[in-house]
Design an enzyme around this catalytic site. Structure first.
Site, PDB file in Angstrom:
ATOM      1  N   TYR A  53       0.857  -1.200   0.000  1.00 40.11           N
ATOM      2  CA  TYR A  53       0.000   0.000   0.000  1.00 40.11           C
ATOM      3  C   TYR A  53       0.886   1.241   0.000  1.00 40.11           C
ATOM      4  O   TYR A  53       1.889   1.282   0.711  1.00 40.11           O
ATOM      5  CB  TYR A  53      -0.900   0.020   1.245  1.00 40.11           C
ATOM      6  CG  TYR A  53      -2.331  -0.330   0.915  1.00 40.11           C
ATOM      7  CD1 TYR A  53      -3.010   0.382  -0.067  1.00 40.11           C
ATOM      8  CD2 TYR A  53      -3.003  -1.348   1.573  1.00 40.11           C
ATOM      9  CE1 TYR A  53      -4.320   0.070  -0.394  1.00 40.11           C
ATOM     10  CE2 TYR A  53      -4.312  -1.670   1.251  1.00 40.11           C
ATOM     11  CZ  TYR A  53      -4.957  -0.944   0.256  1.00 40.11           C
ATOM     12  OH  TYR A  53      -6.249  -1.250  -0.060  1.00 40.11           O
ATOM     13  N   GLU A  55      -0.534   4.900  -0.605  1.00 37.43           N
ATOM     14  CA  GLU A  55      -1.272   6.128  -0.929  1.00 37.43           C
ATOM     15  C   GLU A  55      -0.350   7.341  -0.831  1.00 37.43           C
ATOM     16  O   GLU A  55       0.430   7.455   0.114  1.00 37.43           O
ATOM     17  CB  GLU A  55      -2.450   6.331   0.028  1.00 37.43           C
ATOM     18  CG  GLU A  55      -3.705   5.622  -0.416  1.00 37.43           C
ATOM     19  CD  GLU A  55      -3.862   4.270   0.232  1.00 37.43           C
ATOM     20  OE1 GLU A  55      -2.824   3.650   0.543  1.00 37.43           O
ATOM     21  OE2 GLU A  55      -5.013   3.836   0.428  1.00 37.43           O
ATOM     22  N   ASP A 199      -7.419  12.887 -25.280  1.00 38.50           N
ATOM     23  CA  ASP A 199      -7.523  11.507 -24.814  1.00 38.50           C
ATOM     24  C   ASP A 199      -6.836  10.648 -25.866  1.00 38.50           C
ATOM     25  O   ASP A 199      -7.420  10.317 -26.900  1.00 38.50           O
ATOM     26  CB  ASP A 199      -8.991  11.109 -24.643  1.00 38.50           C
ATOM     27  CG  ASP A 199      -9.129   9.685 -24.112  1.00 38.50           C
ATOM     28  OD1 ASP A 199      -8.153   8.915 -24.231  1.00 38.50           O
ATOM     29  OD2 ASP A 199     -10.202   9.335 -23.592  1.00 38.50           O
ATOM     30  N   THR A 225      -3.885   5.156 -22.085  1.00 38.04           N
ATOM     31  CA  THR A 225      -3.784   3.839 -21.453  1.00 38.04           C
ATOM     32  C   THR A 225      -2.430   3.260 -21.832  1.00 38.04           C
ATOM     33  O   THR A 225      -1.818   3.676 -22.813  1.00 38.04           O
ATOM     34  CB  THR A 225      -4.887   2.884 -21.941  1.00 38.04           C
ATOM     35  OG1 THR A 225      -4.938   2.950 -23.373  1.00 38.04           O
ATOM     36  CG2 THR A 225      -6.239   3.256 -21.382  1.00 38.04           C
ATOM     37  N   LYS A 228      -2.632  -0.692 -24.785  1.00 40.50           N
ATOM     38  CA  LYS A 228      -3.049  -0.863 -26.179  1.00 40.50           C
ATOM     39  C   LYS A 228      -1.796  -0.978 -27.046  1.00 40.50           C
ATOM     40  O   LYS A 228      -0.974  -1.840 -26.779  1.00 40.50           O
ATOM     41  CB  LYS A 228      -3.985   0.285 -26.573  1.00 40.50           C
ATOM     42  CG  LYS A 228      -5.272   0.314 -25.721  1.00 40.50           C
ATOM     43  CD  LYS A 228      -6.260   1.325 -26.223  1.00 40.50           C
ATOM     44  CE  LYS A 228      -7.592   1.230 -25.487  1.00 40.50           C
ATOM     45  NZ  LYS A 228      -7.663   2.015 -24.259  1.00 40.50           N
ATOM     46  N   ARG A 234      -2.179  -3.445 -18.231  1.00 43.24           N
ATOM     47  CA  ARG A 234      -3.482  -2.777 -18.226  1.00 43.24           C
ATOM     48  C   ARG A 234      -3.408  -1.597 -17.260  1.00 43.24           C
ATOM     49  O   ARG A 234      -3.114  -1.773 -16.081  1.00 43.24           O
ATOM     50  CB  ARG A 234      -4.514  -3.800 -17.757  1.00 43.24           C
ATOM     51  CG  ARG A 234      -5.946  -3.439 -17.958  1.00 43.24           C
ATOM     52  CD  ARG A 234      -6.787  -4.685 -18.090  1.00 43.24           C
ATOM     53  NE  ARG A 234      -6.610  -5.231 -19.422  1.00 43.24           N
ATOM     54  CZ  ARG A 234      -7.253  -4.805 -20.509  1.00 43.24           C
ATOM     55  NH1 ARG A 234      -8.134  -3.839 -20.423  1.00 43.24           N
ATOM     56  NH2 ARG A 234      -7.021  -5.350 -21.679  1.00 43.24           N
TER      57      ARG A 234
END
Ligand code: DSN
Length: 422
Positions: A53, A55, A199, A225, A228, A234
Site C-alpha cells: 500500500y 497512498e 484523450d 492507457t 493498447k 493494463r
C-alpha cells in the site's frame, strides 16, 4: 502454501488461464485496443509489488515501507516524461477511464461544461455518456463527424465551442481512423478560454513510436492507457504541463483513487523502456502500414471502409455494404467462428443501437506484434470480407477458418511453450 504453484493450488484457474493462452495463440486478434505484452512486462505486473500500500506520491506517502516503491514510481515517471517529452507524468491511474476522471476532478468542478466527441461517432464512454460518471457529473456537449466525409469537421468544433463556451475541450476517440488536428483544437480552446485535454488512449503507442502527430506540444493535458499499442500492462497515465501537475495529481489521488497498483506501475516503467527502442519505432510504423494495407484489401472486396481509409492503427467497416440485414453483432460472432477476433461498433449515423450496430472496428497492433506485415494482414482482410460475403456457404467459411488457423500458427502471439502466467 506460498511456494505452491498455481497448477497445484488452483488447477481449475490454471486450466482457465491456459485455455485463454490457447485462444490468444490460435485466433488472429484484431481488437484495436488489445495487444500482447512481453515476458518482462508480465513479470513486473505479476510481482510481489502487488502487496504494497502506498497512498500518496514518491516522498510523501501515508504508509511506511515505501522507499522502494518510491524509487519504482519515480523511475516510471522519469521514463514517461523522457519518452513523451512531457513536463509532468502521473502513472497511478488504474485505467484510461480513471485517468480521465482524475483530470476532470483535478481541473474542473462538477457541473462544468465539457466539449467532447460523440460516443456514437467514435468518442469514449468517459466523454459524456449519460450512463457514465462523466455525463452524470459534468455538462457535456458534443461535436461529431461530417456526414459526407465522416471526418471531424473542425469548423463545426469551433462553432460549437464559440456557442457553448466549455471549460474543457476533449479531443480523442476510441473508434476513429483519421488524424485530429491538434494545433487547431488548441487554437479553438484558446479562443474560447478552455483547457485542451487530448484523450490519446488509442494512439499513445503510435505517438511513442513517432508514427503519429504528437499532441503533447499542443495540449494542456494528455490522458492515455498503457495496454493498447503501447504494449504495457493494463492501466492509465496522464501527461501534462508543469502548471497543472499538482491539480492533476490531486485529481487522481485522493479525488478518484486510493492506493496505487505498484506492480502495474513497475510494469508501466518496463513498457516505457521497451517503447524507447528503435525496434519499437519500427513496430509502430508497421502497425500504421498494416492498417492501411488491410483497409485497402477489405475495400478491394467491396466492403465500405468508413471515411475511405485510415491514418492510424484502426478502421471501421460499414456492413450495410455487404448486406442491409447484417448487424455488427452477427458479423463479429461469425468472424469469431472462423478464428478472427474483433468487435462490433457503431458507425457514424448508425441506424442501429450500439448493442447490434452496423459496423466492425478492426485494428492491427496485436497482429503486428505477432510479426504480420502488409501481405499477411491484407490476406486476413480478404478472408474476413470473403467470410462476410459468403457467410451462408460452408465451403467459404471452412476455407477462411483453415487459412486463418494457418496464419495464426505461422505468426503466433507466443511460442507454444510460453507460460500464461509468471
Ligand atoms: N474499451 C476500449 C476500447 O476498446 O477502445 C476503450 O476504453
Amino acid at each position: 502454501m506460498f511456494g505452491t504453484p498455481l497448477s497445484e493450488s488452483d488447477p481449475q484457474m490454471e486450466a482457465l488461464i491456459n485455455r485463454d493462452v490457447e485462444r490468444q495463440r490460435t485466433h488472429v486478434q484484431l481488437i484495436a485496443s488489445e495487444n500482447f505484452v512481453s515476458r518482462a512486462v508480465m513479470q513486473a505486473s505479476g510481482s510481489v509489488l502487488t502487496n504494497k500500500y502506498s497512498e500518496g506520491y514518491p516522498g510523501k506517502r501515508y504508509y511506511e515501507g515505501c522507499e522502494i516503491v518510491d524509487e519504482i514510481e519515480s523511475l516510471a515517471i522519469e521514463r514517461a516524461k523522457a519518452l513523451f517529452g512531457a513536463e509532468h507524468a502521473n502513472v497511478q491511474a488504474h485505467s484510461g477511464a480513471q485517468a480521465n476522471m482524475g483530470v476532470y476532478y483535478g481541473l474542473l468542478k462538477p457541473g462544468d461544461k465539457i466539449l467532447g466527441m460523440r460516443l456514437d461517432q467514435g468518442g469514449h464512454l468517459t466523454h459524456g455518456s449519460p450512463v457514465n460518471f462523466s455525463g452524470i457529473l459534468y455538462d457535456f456537449v458534443s461535436y461529431g463527424v461530417d456526414p459526407e466525409t465522416e471526418v471531424v469537421d473542425m469548423d463545426q468544433v469551433a462553432e460549437i465551442a464559440r456557442a457553448e463556451h466549455p471549460k474543457m475541450i476533449v479531443a480523442g476517440y476510441s473508434a476513429y481512423s483519421r488524424i485530429l488536428d491538434w494545433a487547431r483544437f488548441r487554437e479553438i480552446a484558446d479562443e474560447v478560454g478552455a483547457l485542451l485535454m487530448v484523450d490519446a488512449a488509442h494512439i499513445i503507442g503510435l505517438i511513442a513510436g513517432r508514427a503519429h502527430p504528437d499532441p503533447i506540444p499542443h495540449a494542456h493535458v494528455v490522458t492515455a492507457t498503457t495496454h493498447k499499442a503501447l504494449r504495457g500492462p493494463r492501466g492509465g497515465m496522464i501527461l501534462s504541463t508543469a502548471e497543472h501537475a499538482a491539480a492533476i495529481d490531486k485529481g487522481v489521488f485522493p479525488n478518484a483513487q486510493g492506493g496505487p497498483l505498484n506492480n502495474h506501475i513497475a510494469a508501466k516503467a518496463v513498457c516505457y523502456a521497451e517503447a524507447s527502442t528503435h525496434q519499437y519505432r519500427a513496430y509502430a510504423a508497421q502497425i500504421v502500414a498494416n492498417a492501411a494495407a488491410m483497409a485497402a484489401a477489405v475495400a478491394g472486396e467491396g466492403v465500405r471502409v468508413v471515411s475511405g481509409g485510415t491514418d492510424n492503427h484502426l478502421f471501421l467497416v460499414d456492413l450495410r455494404s455487404v448486406d442491409d440485414d447484417l448487424t455488427g453483432k452477427d458479423a463479429a460472432r461469425l468472424l469469431s467462428s472462423v478464428g478472427i477476433t474483433l468487435n462490433f461498433n457503431t458507425i457514424p449515423f448508425d441506424p442501429r443501437p450500439p448493442y447490434r450496430a452496423s459496423g466492425l472496428r478492426i485494428g492491427t497492433p496485436a497482429a503486428t506484434t505477432c510479426g504480420m506485415k502488409e501481405s499477411e494482414v491484407a490476406e486476413v482482410g480478404r478472408l474476413l470480407a470473403g467470410a462476410l460475403r459468403g457467410r451462408s456457404d460452408a465451403r467459404v467459411l471452412e476455407h477462411a477458418r483453415q487459412r486463418i488457423g494457418e496464419l495464426a500458427e505461422a505468426f503466433p502471439a507466443y511460442p507454444p511453450d510460453f507460460p500464461g502466467h509468471v
